[in-house]
Every structure is written in structure tokens, then in C-alpha cells.
Design an enzyme around this catalytic site. Sequence first.
Site, PDB file in Angstrom:
ATOM      1  N   GLY A   4       0.825  -1.198   0.000  1.00  0.00           N
ATOM      2  CA  GLY A   4       0.000   0.000   0.000  1.00  0.00           C
ATOM      3  C   GLY A   4       0.857   1.244   0.000  1.00  0.00           C
ATOM      4  N   ASP A   5       0.624   2.117   0.975  1.00  0.00           N
ATOM      5  CA  ASP A   5       1.414   3.353   1.071  1.00  0.00           C
ATOM      6  C   ASP A   5       2.323   3.337   2.295  1.00  0.00           C
ATOM      7  OD1 ASP A   5      -0.514   3.505   3.014  1.00  0.00           O
ATOM      8  OD2 ASP A   5      -1.246   5.496   2.465  1.00  0.00           O
ATOM      9  N   GLU A   6       2.746   2.138   2.694  1.00  0.00           N
ATOM     10  CA  GLU A   6       3.608   1.976   3.867  1.00  0.00           C
ATOM     11  C   GLU A   6       5.027   1.613   3.436  1.00  0.00           C
ATOM     12  OE1 GLU A   6       1.760  -1.059   6.133  1.00  0.00           O
ATOM     13  OE2 GLU A   6       0.031   0.155   6.695  1.00  0.00           O
TER      14      GLU A   6
END
Length: 255
Positions: free
Chosen positions: A201-203
Amino acid sequence: IDTLLDAIIRIDATGTISMFNGAAERIFGYSANEILGQNVSTLMPSPDREQHDGYIGNYHATGTAKIIGIGRRVFGRRKNGEVFPMHLGITEANTPDGRYFIGLVRDLTKEEELLGQVQKLATHDSLTGLPNRLKSWNHLAERYVTPGQPVPFTLFYCDLDGFKAVNDSLGHAAGDATLVEAANRLRGEVFVRDFVGRLGGDEFLIIVDGRLTDAEALAMGNRVVGALKAAIVTPFGEVRIGVSIGYAHASENPA
């Protein structure tokens, strides 16, 4: 012999090449006319080239073989100077015409390139090219190989802010472009030796080896925040995101 896919090379007791099949010509780039009568060390890179005559002499004197009848991965050298990996198996043959060594060579270049691609697909994120979650956890675990004596490091956990809005307003293609640029900016704020991975994801994860003080960790975190504040231009429009960062120094008792 000339129709085989693997190279067949025959040398005599002095290392002189007396057979060189079609596959050998293709693999090494020499024609049979060019190579027959040459020493087989011509097909080897340094330092094997310089050591080969000594190896043959030692074998004749002691009968101790390092590769004959065993086979192993070694390196060859093409006519154009390119060094490449190959599997070499050698058989000794005593004939009425004399003592010969017959080498069977398989070029491993394409096989190892494909293996490298498969390994990268298994350990790296296909979108950003960064190490993936599995590779990140393995990299982290390596710092605790010796119980009670972790390699000093500081871990930064990064979560992009406002990324969902990019996907919702401009679509997933714009989101992908944003992730790629975010990954590039993260890499740009650390040293080459530091580790940056995408957990999903955006991690993202950053691992910096060495002992950082809190002041140094905060300074680095602020640099990352500043880098990701700047507008990101995508083919689908300009976007702005942020990042939330937490950090922790290495612990002797990882959870």
C-alpha cells in the site's frame, strides 16, 4: 558431436586443444580453426588462466583432481573478452593415441539471468522496485542473528498521508505514479548503504545501520517529510501528499 547443445572440448596432457565442436564455437566465439592447437587457458579468465598449467602439472604428478570427474560451476572467457558462468565437467580418457581430457561445457548465462529475475520478483516490489515486505522482514531479522547482540540500527516506519485521496480523485494509475515518485524521494534522502523497503500500500520502511542519536533520527525524519511535501507531477495531474514517520532504535529483545 557437432549437433550437441553443449560444448565438447578435448585437450591433451599439455592442455592443447584438439577438438572443438559447433556448440563450443557458438559459446566461446572462436572458430575451430582459430582455437585448435591453442592452450585451453585461452578460454579462461584470470586467475584461472595463469594457474591452469600448474593444475595440470600437479594432477599428472599426484593424481589429485579438483574437478575431473566432479564437475562444477566455473567461469569461461569468450573471444570478445566477456567472462561468463558455465558448468564444466571433465572426463579423463586414455586411448591408444594418448591421454586426453574431454570437457563438457554448458553456458549458464541465460539460466542465471532468469534465476536472478525470479529471485528479484520474489523479493522486490514490482511497482517501485524497492525490496518488498518479505525482504524487509528478512533484512530486519538479519540484524538479530546473534542473540543479545543486534547490529545497531534505527528503523523508520513511513505512512503516506493523503494517498487515498489521490486514488479516489485521479485513479489508480495516478496513485501508482505517486508511489513510484515517493519511493524515489525516500531513496534520495538516505545513503546508498541504507535500506528502504515497501511494506505494501502506502507503507514504507527505512533501516539505517549504525547508532543514531534522537537528534539525528529526527533530522532525518524531517528531511523525508520535507522531500514528500513538494508537489508530485504525474501524467494525470499534480498531486500533494505528506508522510507520517515514527522511528525506533534497535532493541535487544525484538517483539
